[in-house]
Enzyme design. Structure first.
Site: not given
Length: 322
Positions: A158, A184
């Site tokens: 990501s 994350y």
């Protein structure tokens, strides 16, 4: 590459004219969103898809569209149980595939979790690092002998990797304060570094690995986020984009989001994407700095020494050597 694709390209665009008959592809996270669309597109072009999901009942319902596409396109779909937050489940799923013995042409490590409250996996790892990285680390390595020459691993990372490098000293937030998006970011950087090191270890036998960023998409991945937070985040991105003279941020559709995964897995020449990070159906440039708006990949996420150090740490954490 003979044909160029971009941010708005869909799975159907990148697979136009591609025949995947006889190809066996494994996709994790097929109970919603990108996983379902990835499986659908591949099956529609003749691939035999093995879809992995934690909740098989949910996956059965979600993949009705995949079965329809497979029936029309000559592919097939098989579902297997896989809970990436529980290494007993990971090992059981991998062992069953190894016992079955049929090889894979592509594995797309798609499943993941984003920005939940602090928690731990069944094995005591911080939820995001344990699920997004360590679960896939064990699963892919355990089935690596099923990859024949020409096979590929696609690790879904990501742009969130820009939030943080991995923390090799405190992967479970035992001595540092837990920040959901920092965690994350650590896990997504780990997804890229895993591809870098897996590719280095397996390229001599013709097996390659790459990492991809699907883009910003509204899926179940954002279930832990308040909609107001998402809107404020988009507004901040747009303000930064305007300040930098760039276009406003746009969410992708799910078929656009899954396009880079299938492009990197079955369309792009392997030696052009292997060991690298791709976005919008092309290889991303290295871009360092504070901007969260521009595309590109941070240098730390492609650092070979960092990738080897993470691999060694991951082996120690899971108690297994690959």
């Amino acid at each position: 590459m003979s044909q160029q694709f971009g941010a708005k390209s869909t799975t159907d665009d990148v697979l136009d004219g591609v025949d995947l008959t006889g190809k066996r592809v494994l996709v994790t996270g097929v109970s919603a969103g990108l996983g379902v669309e990835t499986a659908r597109a591949l099956a529609a072009h003749g691939a035999d898809v093995v879809g992995a999901a934690r909740d098989l009942a949910k996956a059965e319902r979600a993949t009705a569209v995949v079965r329809d596409a497979a029936a029309q396109g000559g592919g097939s779909l098989q579902l297997i149980a896989l809970d990436l937050a529980d290494l007993a489940s990971v090992r059981a799923a991998a062992d069953a595939l190894v016992a079955d013995g049929r090889p894979f042409d592509v594995v797309i490590a798609n499943a993941g979790v984003m920005a939940p409250p602090f928690g731990k996996t069944a094995d005591g790892f911080e939820t995001q690092f344990g699920t997004n990285h360590l679960g896939h680390f064990v699963f892919v390595n355990r089935i690596a002998n099923l990859f024949k020459a020409g096979s590929r691993v696609v690790s879904l990372a990501s742009a969130g990797h820009r939030f943080s490098d991995v923390n090799l000293e405190d992967p479970n937030f035992e001595t540092t304060d837990y920040v959901p998006f920092e965690a994350y970011g650590r896990s997504k950087t780990a997804n890229i570094l895993f591809a870098v090191e897996f590719d280095r270890r397996h390229k001599d036998r013709g097996v390659r690995a790459t990492a991809v960023h699907p883009g910003g998409i509204q899926t179940e991945l954002s279930r832990h986020l308040d909609p107001a937070f998402i809107q404020q985040w988009i507004e901040r991105l747009n303000a930064q984009a305007a300040a930098e003279g760039g276009p406003p941020f746009e969410l992708k559709t799910i078929p656009q989001g899954a396009a880079t995964s299938v492009w990197a897995g079955v369309v792009a020449p392997a030696d052009e994407v292997a060991g690298l990070y791709c976005e919008d159906c092309h290889v991303a440039e290295r871009v360092d700095g504070d901007s969260q708006m521009s595309g590109g990949v941070r240098s730390y996420a492609l650092d070979p020494a960092r990738a080897q150090a993470l691999w060694a740490l991951s082996e120690r954490m899971v108690g297994e050597t690959f």
